[in-house]
Each structure stands twice: as C-alpha cells, then as structure tokens.
Motif scaffolding. Sequence first.
Motif, PDB file in Angstrom:
ATOM      1  N   VAL A   1       0.842  -1.203   0.000  1.00  0.00           N
ATOM      2  CA  VAL A   1       0.000   0.000   0.000  1.00  0.00           C
ATOM      3  C   VAL A   1       0.879   1.256   0.000  1.00  0.00           C
ATOM      4  O   VAL A   1       0.577   2.246  -0.677  1.00  0.00           O
ATOM      5  CB  VAL A   1      -0.980  -0.013   1.195  1.00  0.00           C
ATOM      6  CG1 VAL A   1      -1.811   1.266   1.238  1.00  0.00           C
ATOM      7  CG2 VAL A   1      -1.908  -1.232   1.105  1.00  0.00           C
ATOM      8  N   GLU A   2       1.985   1.169   0.717  1.00  0.00           N
ATOM      9  CA  GLU A   2       2.925   2.306   0.761  1.00  0.00           C
ATOM     10  C   GLU A   2       3.382   2.694  -0.650  1.00  0.00           C
ATOM     11  O   GLU A   2       3.516   3.877  -0.978  1.00  0.00           O
ATOM     12  CB  GLU A   2       4.143   1.927   1.627  1.00  0.00           C
ATOM     13  CG  GLU A   2       5.119   3.050   1.903  1.00  0.00           C
ATOM     14  CD  GLU A   2       4.662   3.995   3.019  1.00  0.00           C
ATOM     15  OE1 GLU A   2       3.640   3.731   3.656  1.00  0.00           O
ATOM     16  OE2 GLU A   2       5.338   5.021   3.216  1.00  0.00           O
ATOM     17  N   SER A   3       3.579   1.677  -1.484  1.00  0.00           N
ATOM     18  CA  SER A   3       4.137   1.928  -2.823  1.00  0.00           C
ATOM     19  C   SER A   3       3.149   2.635  -3.752  1.00  0.00           C
ATOM     20  O   SER A   3       3.557   3.177  -4.767  1.00  0.00           O
ATOM     21  CB  SER A   3       4.595   0.613  -3.452  1.00  0.00           C
ATOM     22  OG  SER A   3       3.476  -0.184  -3.777  1.00  0.00           O
ATOM     23  N   VAL A   4       1.855   2.640  -3.405  1.00  0.00           N
ATOM     24  CA  VAL A   4       0.879   3.267  -4.304  1.00  0.00           C
ATOM     25  C   VAL A   4       0.168   4.465  -3.672  1.00  0.00           C
ATOM     26  O   VAL A   4      -0.630   5.128  -4.332  1.00  0.00           O
ATOM     27  CB  VAL A   4      -0.195   2.248  -4.790  1.00  0.00           C
ATOM     28  CG1 VAL A   4       0.452   1.137  -5.603  1.00  0.00           C
ATOM     29  CG2 VAL A   4      -1.004   1.694  -3.630  1.00  0.00           C
ATOM     30  N   SER A   5       0.446   4.765  -2.394  1.00  0.00           N
ATOM     31  CA  SER A   5      -0.283   5.864  -1.753  1.00  0.00           C
ATOM     32  C   SER A   5       0.580   7.123  -1.720  1.00  0.00           C
ATOM     33  O   SER A   5       1.803   7.046  -1.599  1.00  0.00           O
ATOM     34  CB  SER A   5      -0.718   5.473  -0.335  1.00  0.00           C
ATOM     35  OG  SER A   5       0.393   5.130   0.448  1.00  0.00           O
ATOM     36  N   SER A   6      -0.083   8.285  -1.831  1.00  0.00           N
ATOM     37  CA  SER A   6       0.666   9.540  -1.908  1.00  0.00           C
ATOM     38  C   SER A   6       1.255   9.940  -0.554  1.00  0.00           C
ATOM     39  O   SER A   6       2.234  10.664  -0.499  1.00  0.00           O
ATOM     40  CB  SER A   6      -0.226  10.657  -2.455  1.00  0.00           C
ATOM     41  OG  SER A   6      -1.358  10.804  -1.625  1.00  0.00           O
TER      42      SER A   6
ATOM     43  N   SER B   1       2.561   8.498   3.418  1.00  0.00           N
ATOM     44  CA  SER B   1       3.015   7.281   4.068  1.00  0.00           C
ATOM     45  C   SER B   1       1.918   6.730   4.992  1.00  0.00           C
ATOM     46  O   SER B   1       1.308   7.478   5.751  1.00  0.00           O
ATOM     47  CB  SER B   1       4.274   7.548   4.881  1.00  0.00           C
ATOM     48  OG  SER B   1       4.657   6.348   5.533  1.00  0.00           O
ATOM     49  N   ILE B   2       1.691   5.430   4.901  1.00  0.00           N
ATOM     50  CA  ILE B   2       0.686   4.802   5.762  1.00  0.00           C
ATOM     51  C   ILE B   2       1.351   3.786   6.700  1.00  0.00           C
ATOM     52  O   ILE B   2       0.685   3.121   7.485  1.00  0.00           O
ATOM     53  CB  ILE B   2      -0.421   4.106   4.925  1.00  0.00           C
ATOM     54  CG1 ILE B   2       0.161   3.288   3.769  1.00  0.00           C
ATOM     55  CG2 ILE B   2      -1.373   5.138   4.339  1.00  0.00           C
ATOM     56  CD1 ILE B   2       0.769   1.997   4.146  1.00  0.00           C
ATOM     57  N   ALA B   3       2.678   3.687   6.609  1.00  0.00           N
ATOM     58  CA  ALA B   3       3.395   2.640   7.346  1.00  0.00           C
ATOM     59  C   ALA B   3       3.240   2.787   8.858  1.00  0.00           C
ATOM     60  O   ALA B   3       3.250   1.795   9.587  1.00  0.00           O
ATOM     61  CB  ALA B   3       4.873   2.652   6.967  1.00  0.00           C
ATOM     62  N   ASN B   4       3.095   4.035   9.316  1.00  0.00           N
ATOM     63  CA  ASN B   4       3.010   4.246  10.761  1.00  0.00           C
ATOM     64  C   ASN B   4       1.577   4.336  11.279  1.00  0.00           C
ATOM     65  O   ASN B   4       1.355   4.667  12.440  1.00  0.00           O
ATOM     66  CB  ASN B   4       3.787   5.513  11.147  1.00  0.00           C
ATOM     67  CG  ASN B   4       5.269   5.319  10.897  1.00  0.00           C
ATOM     68  OD1 ASN B   4       5.796   4.208  11.033  1.00  0.00           O
ATOM     69  ND2 ASN B   4       5.942   6.377  10.484  1.00  0.00           N
ATOM     70  N   LEU B   5       0.628   4.061  10.408  1.00  0.00           N
ATOM     71  CA  LEU B   5      -0.780   4.065  10.820  1.00  0.00           C
ATOM     72  C   LEU B   5      -0.982   2.950  11.858  1.00  0.00           C
ATOM     73  O   LEU B   5      -0.631   1.801  11.616  1.00  0.00           O
ATOM     74  CB  LEU B   5      -1.652   3.814   9.587  1.00  0.00           C
ATOM     75  CG  LEU B   5      -3.134   4.171   9.641  1.00  0.00           C
ATOM     76  CD1 LEU B   5      -3.330   5.669   9.890  1.00  0.00           C
ATOM     77  CD2 LEU B   5      -3.806   3.779   8.315  1.00  0.00           C
TER      78      LEU B   5
ATOM     79  N   GLY C   1      -2.779  -5.450   7.766  1.00  0.00           N
ATOM     80  CA  GLY C   1      -3.293  -5.031   6.468  1.00  0.00           C
ATOM     81  C   GLY C   1      -4.190  -3.823   6.554  1.00  0.00           C
ATOM     82  O   GLY C   1      -4.316  -3.188   7.612  1.00  0.00           O
ATOM     83  N   PHE C   2      -4.787  -3.519   5.417  1.00  0.00           N
ATOM     84  CA  PHE C   2      -5.565  -2.289   5.281  1.00  0.00           C
ATOM     85  C   PHE C   2      -6.885  -2.575   4.581  1.00  0.00           C
ATOM     86  O   PHE C   2      -6.976  -3.473   3.736  1.00  0.00           O
ATOM     87  CB  PHE C   2      -4.785  -1.263   4.452  1.00  0.00           C
ATOM     88  CG  PHE C   2      -3.450  -0.912   5.050  1.00  0.00           C
ATOM     89  CD1 PHE C   2      -3.317   0.164   5.921  1.00  0.00           C
ATOM     90  CD2 PHE C   2      -2.324  -1.684   4.760  1.00  0.00           C
ATOM     91  CE1 PHE C   2      -2.092   0.470   6.489  1.00  0.00           C
ATOM     92  CE2 PHE C   2      -1.090  -1.386   5.324  1.00  0.00           C
ATOM     93  CZ  PHE C   2      -0.976  -0.306   6.189  1.00  0.00           C
ATOM     94  N   GLU C   3      -7.889  -1.770   4.946  1.00  0.00           N
ATOM     95  CA  GLU C   3      -9.128  -1.733   4.183  1.00  0.00           C
ATOM     96  C   GLU C   3      -9.250  -0.327   3.623  1.00  0.00           C
ATOM     97  O   GLU C   3      -9.054   0.663   4.350  1.00  0.00           O
ATOM     98  CB  GLU C   3     -10.320  -2.132   5.064  1.00  0.00           C
ATOM     99  CG  GLU C   3     -10.292  -3.632   5.352  1.00  0.00           C
ATOM    100  CD  GLU C   3     -11.299  -4.091   6.402  1.00  0.00           C
ATOM    101  OE1 GLU C   3     -11.373  -3.424   7.461  1.00  0.00           O
ATOM    102  OE2 GLU C   3     -11.989  -5.088   6.168  1.00  0.00           O
TER     103      GLU C   3
END
Lengths: 124, 370
Positions: free
Chosen positions: B160-165, B167-171, B198-200
Amino acid sequence: MTFTTSDGLLYAESHEWVDDRADVVRIGITDFAQDELGDIVFVELPAEGVALERGEPFAVVESIKAVSDIYAPVSGTVTAVNETVSDRPELVNEHPFERGWLIELETTDELGHLLEPDEYREQI
Amino acid sequence: MSSHKPPLYQIHHAAGADFTDFGGWKMPVSFDSIRTEHAAVRESVGVFDVSHMSEVSVRGPDATELMNVLTTNDVRALEPGDAQYSCVLDDRGVILDDIVVYRDPDQDGYLFVPNAGHGGQLTDRWITRAAERGLTVSVEDVSTEFGLLAVQGPDAVETVESVSSDSIANLSRFTTTRTEIAGSNCLVARTGYTGEDGFEIFVPSNDSASVWNAFDGVQPCGLGARDTLRLEAGLLLSGQDFDPNAEPRTPLEAGLGFVVDFSKPDFIGREPLCDLETEGPDETLVGLRIEGRAIARHGYSLHADGDRVGRVTSGTMSPTLEVPIALGYVDAAYADEGTELAVNVRDRDVDATVVGSRFLTSIGTETTEK
C-alpha cells in the motif's frame, strides 16, 4: 475457462470418466468436475471387492467449498483403488485424468450410454 | 432475488473469477484457488474486493449519542480517525449485526460498516431510534458511494505504501487516514478480517477500477479465501455464526463480550445482557479441532456421550494448519478447552476437541501431523 477433456476416454453426464482400454475399466472425475469442486481435501474410496451398480454413489470427494458424491458410471466389481489420492487428495485437482484416478472395475456392463469426448465437451 | 454486481464485476469476470451470490451481491469466490489465495495472504499479500459490505454515514450534533445507544461499544473513546469493532443488538440482546465504526478523520461524524445487504435496514433503525429519542442526526446509507478493497498480509504495508501519496506505514491498528491512491481520494484503515496485518481502503465507487488496478501484480483473492482466513483467526461471520433469525445469539454467547461496554448506562440490549452476564450463558461459542478426515460444516450436530450438546456454525479445512477446524455453540458444561466431543458428519461420528477459537495460536503452536 477451458477444460481438458482427454480423447480416448468415455464420459458420464455426472462428470466421471471411464477408460476402457484395458481388461479392467479405470474411473475418475473430469477436469471440469475437479474445478467445480475446487480445492479437494478428502477422498473416501470404496473397498476392493465391492460390487457397484451403475448410478450408485461409490466415493465421496470433499473440497473446502463442498462435499460431493461420485457415481459409478458403469456397474462392476472394484478391483483396485488409488490409495495415493487418499493421502494426496490434491492429485485429483492437479491430474484428474492420470495420477488422480479413483478406482478400477471389472465390468460386463454396456458402455453405450457414455458420452464420446466431443459430446462431453458440448455438455460442459 | 437478483444480485447486485459490484463496480469491479467485469474486471473480475475478465480475470476468470468464479462467482457466488453473497448478501445479494455477485462476488468473486476465487480467482485461482482458495489455497493459493489463502497462502498469499498468510505468506506475503493479497487483495480482496469487499465492495459488497455496506457503509452508513451518521452526522449531526447528536451522532455520538445515537451511536452509543445503538451499538455495544463506547464510541466516546474514539479520537478522529479511530476505528472500533462493535455489535448492534435488538431489545433481547441478540446480535443483529457486527460492525466496524469509523470516526471521521476530518469531519465530525461516523461511518460504520455493516455486513452485505444490511445497510438499508440499519439505516432505517438508526433513523427510527433517533426520531423516538428526539435526536438531531443525519443518517444515510452510502453503500453505493463506496467501493471497499482489503489489502492483507505481512507485505501489505509495503504494497500500500508503494501506491499511496502519503506514508501509511506508521498508521496504528484500528486507525484511519486519508490519502490518494491512483489519483483517487481514499480512506485507508488499518483493519481487516484475515488475522494478518493489512488495510481496508474505502474508494469512491467510480474510482474502484483505477484503485484496484493500482494493485496489479498482487494476488487477487475471493470470498473463499476470505472465509478460510477469517475462520483460522477465529473471526465470526454475520448471518452464519450469529443471525437474528437462524442463529439468535447474544455477544456473551458468541464470545464478543469484549465489545460490550457495560459502563455505558444506556444501550439497546443492555438489560438482558446484564442479567445474562450474572447468570452466565447456557451455551457458548467454541473452537473445534476435528480429529478425523472430514470437514464439520454449518449445521452439523455436536455430541458428548451420545447426547446432543451443540452444533457447528462454521467449518473448513485449515489450509495453514492442515487440519479441519470449526466453530460451534455448545452447552457451557462442554466448553472447556480439551473437552472431547463428536461431530456427526453424514451419519457417522468423527472425534472433535474443543480448542481456543484463535486457531492460528491455539493449534498453530502445536505440531500437526499430516
């Protein structure tokens, strides 16, 4: 989705195949049937020596999705069962016409009711 | 009943998916095989289209009060962007549905996610109860406005990190943020239904295809693997492990006591649950390891010493543990881990043992013989 339907075999409408090229007939389920069932996890086979009537359920194949009876395409007496698929049921998914065969029968039954490969291809 | 087709139906069809009807939707049951998809999620990453799930928006000055009356958990604990697992009960304390409640990260209000086909009836319930109590809220079934994708597995973060504008890694787990994926403004939640990280991802419905395609190369997964994954993780399926008509169960029977906040003075279903908590439920949900060569499926009877003591609600062959597992309700006297039961499988009894329902932990730590 395209399915393999081996030439040289005969087919039942209930998706079993019959190989009558030897003294005993060998029976299994078709590529279409294994795909319908999905990931097969258990196969229950009959004992050797059991007499089967055409149309009678002779095995149970259980997949993650469903459980299904397998019907005898011809009458006869079981002369061999493929113990390998009891231990490795995924062989029925991977090689339905070869290593995933189920039983062998000694039969004096007619085979005229079975479908030729092209007829079976029409059905699936 | 005709089935709705999700926005991604044509894409799934072109990918060769097999479909099933689920909650009034025609959804992919598998793309390759359940085993392949299941293994991808346990070992690396998989992407699911779960757009059949409903979404309901609740806003207005009394939104928090209404949510707290209609759900068992305490939404006052939620900071903006937080997510919370919860239950919706009827007056008897019986579960109507399990939901995830999201507090909007950037607006004042809530989005909650019921199961497929439940959005309409829960929206009606929210509106009715708000009117009864004179609460000022705006409640809207927004299910058709959203697509929902789940990206699950140990490699989900980098995927998801690779496609999101942003960073979501620290969510953190059970929190959300807004970010752009494939040019679309998405709500990304660190939640899931597989037992993996994971993510939704909530996607504007019209952008479903471009966001799905952003995960091109990731193993697409269907509802078949979603079911085997959730079951291994001991997560319940609404309509099967509990259902107000077919399987009426309270959260205390269903092992969901942890989402019931009795410190709230007032929520629908509270009184009967208080009584039940004092007495203890007659039946409880347990995990089962099947000792024989059979899958214990929904509805099969459970026996002890010849007496019927319960029944199976969900069962499968665990692809990870290579042993058949099941969930079922049993008489509380037979609910202790280690209790030996029998499950009736097509007129024969197969041995079963009560185990912790978080199978990945309860069985995963044992060595299973093939």
